[in-house]
Design an enzyme around this catalytic site. Sequence first.
Site, PDB file in Angstrom:
ATOM      1  N   LYS A 110      31.435  80.223  73.290  1.00  0.00           N
ATOM      2  CA  LYS A 110      31.235  78.577  74.230  1.00  0.00           C
ATOM      3  C   LYS A 110      33.422  78.861  73.901  1.00  0.00           C
ATOM      4  O   LYS A 110      34.315  77.525  73.545  1.00  0.00           O
ATOM      5  CB  LYS A 110      31.259  77.651  73.313  1.00  0.00           C
ATOM      6  CG  LYS A 110      29.506  77.436  73.750  1.00  0.00           C
ATOM      7  CD  LYS A 110      29.412  77.545  75.213  1.00  0.00           C
ATOM      8  CE  LYS A 110      28.337  77.446  75.615  1.00  0.00           C
ATOM      9  NZ  LYS A 110      27.541  77.464  76.719  1.00  0.00           N
TER      10      LYS A 110
ATOM     11  N   SER B 344      21.583  78.155  85.081  1.00  0.00           N
ATOM     12  CA  SER B 344      23.767  78.547  84.163  1.00  0.00           C
ATOM     13  C   SER B 344      24.027  79.116  83.531  1.00  0.00           C
ATOM     14  O   SER B 344      23.201  79.850  83.152  1.00  0.00           O
ATOM     15  CB  SER B 344      23.664  76.499  83.595  1.00  0.00           C
ATOM     16  OG  SER B 344      24.445  76.705  81.880  1.00  0.00           O
ATOM     17  N   ALA B 345      25.151  79.256  84.157  1.00  0.00           N
ATOM     18  CA  ALA B 345      25.974  79.795  83.373  1.00  0.00           C
ATOM     19  C   ALA B 345      26.059  80.205  81.971  1.00  0.00           C
ATOM     20  O   ALA B 345      26.027  80.930  80.664  1.00  0.00           O
ATOM     21  CB  ALA B 345      27.396  80.555  83.781  1.00  0.00           C
ATOM     22  N   CYS B 346      26.439  78.651  81.692  1.00  0.00           N
ATOM     23  CA  CYS B 346      26.845  78.128  80.140  1.00  0.00           C
ATOM     24  C   CYS B 346      25.101  78.723  79.305  1.00  0.00           C
ATOM     25  O   CYS B 346      25.789  78.904  77.713  1.00  0.00           O
ATOM     26  CB  CYS B 346      26.554  76.833  80.176  1.00  0.00           C
ATOM     27  SG  CYS B 346      28.331  76.373  81.110  1.00  0.00           S
ATOM     28  N   SER B 347      24.119  78.975  79.341  1.00  0.00           N
ATOM     29  CA  SER B 347      23.631  78.882  78.445  1.00  0.00           C
ATOM     30  C   SER B 347      23.273  81.227  78.441  1.00  0.00           C
ATOM     31  O   SER B 347      21.901  81.376  77.985  1.00  0.00           O
ATOM     32  CB  SER B 347      22.331  78.799  78.844  1.00  0.00           C
ATOM     33  OG  SER B 347      21.999  78.424  79.960  1.00  0.00           O
TER      34      SER B 347
END
Lengths: 172, 406
Positions: A110, B344-347
């Site tokens: 992140k 999603s890519a974020c996970s």
Amino acid sequence: MSSRIPLPYSPKVLELFRNPRNLGPLEDADVVEMAGSPACGDMIKLYLKIAHMEDGDYIEKASFESYGCAANIATASIMTELIIGKRLEDAWRISWKDVSNELGGLPPIKYHCSILAVGALKRGIRSYYRRLGIQPGWLPKDLTIEEKQVIEEEKLMERYYRSMASLDANQG
Amino acid sequence: MSGRVRELLRFHGNPPKEVYYDIENSGFVPKEVIDVMLPYFNSIGYGHPAITHKPGWEALEAIYEAKEALARTIGNVDPEEIIFTHSGTESNNLAILGYALRNRARRGKIVVSSIEHLSVVFPAQHASELLGFKAVLVPVDDNGLIDPEVFKAYVDRETVLVSIQLVNHEIGTIQRLRELVDIAKDVNPDIVFHTDAADAYGWVQVDVKKLNVDMMTISSHKIHGPRGVGALYVRSGIELESPLKGQLSVERLWPGVENIPLIAGFKKAVEITFNGFDSRIDYVRRLRDKLIKGITSTVPHTLVNGPLNEYRVANNANISFLFVEGEALTIELSLNGIYVSSGSACSSRVLEPSHVLLAIGRKHEEAHGSILFKLTRYHKEEDVDYTLEVLPKAVERLRAVSPWKP
Ligand SMILES: Cc1ncc(COP(=O)(O)O)c(C=O)c1O
């Protein structure tokens, strides 16, 4: 789904995700800057109201809108808190690491959220002075790490869609 | 390490109502299954099934009983054709790498679809990178179906192994598998056909004889059995070499001691699954239809991913919420007690959204907003009602935060 990764967010991230500070457009903004894109999966819009004082230009107000994961919303929120009341010169010195630390640290996957938020800020400051036709001594000509990373992320998606379009064209 | 997650959980708190939809990634084990497992930890069958003493023979008996139960459900095959592994991932690895290792002198082409689970895609790529095979991905249409004409172009005299799932784990597409098997066997009857039935098992009839497949993967936790146990059907006569090396026990192809409590729990989950098969599916389909209809009629800017006809499996709802990022939505919903996952890519580990959604032609931003729901017999009408109450507000809140607007 794609390969998974654990994301042990700090409570601070969840808190700001739930109750973001300085959210929403600023009517009287002097700077409105975007970074990222829907295709990248994260995008931030930053609004700054600048006040001119004798000892420099101050960020009087800052706000944001964010499309992205919880970390993206939280980093944008905390960054606005960090920069309000600061001179642009001092805000410029804030790094993505500072923003991440302020949140109690982000999972490495992140980091790019923090990079995106700081990238938007630096872009905004640069375009502000470009519009005024001023180049302050403290403002480097070369792009910072954050600005370069943001451009790279945005380009990646453009390249992907160009290559898809050419595939389609070849098939059709 | 744990301190951080503990703090996160303390902040999260326990929502007053909870609805779990993430069966794709794992789920709870019902009490009736746990009750069957518990004695195997300390009262019976806790011995090694290949040693000559009573607790060992009891363990062996548990394995045989479980194989018989599974064998009956996939077309009354010989129980010896069932191999237990420790997951669906391992079963897929055994099928593909096991075949590739055994046939590495011969090599050839391995054909898999572009929407396979990564536990099929990665072993196929591994066989191509390390063992000299050639792995190719067959494209699918907007609904995730393979066009037989396209498939014909991918299968040739060079092809030795094909792996195509019966039901897709993300978008619920039921593949016209028998037709594809016939095409492959027409080209060459020696082509070995594997199907990953992890998401088909318990939801559509899986009869390996009617499908004419040579190998089939099943995973226990996809049917509310315990996680950490899977099975691979290998038709007698198909030769594999295990990619795992070690001391053999009952399984010739999967070394290490078998996990008896999990195998016993798997067997119980199989029995529950096949008891009242059709009525369960009708029940789940009705709830699923209500969920999809409720969402698409109350939330603007949604896309249902996967087919909207008889080619969609009864338990699957996969919906993209445009202008919202999926990981943020999973967290917002979790805080309200609704547990789902996103493509999603974020996970994900790599910043790429679901390869399945990209393969059916979804744009990145559409895939980023996807949410997967899987319904089961344990869901109640009120769970769906609660979801339909919470979800529109959750989406609205995140859309209000976003600079990406309709
Ligand atoms: C289609 C499919 N194949 C294989 C697997 C892997 O099974 P396991 O989780 O038991 O390793 C899954 C699980 O998510 C799946 O959905």
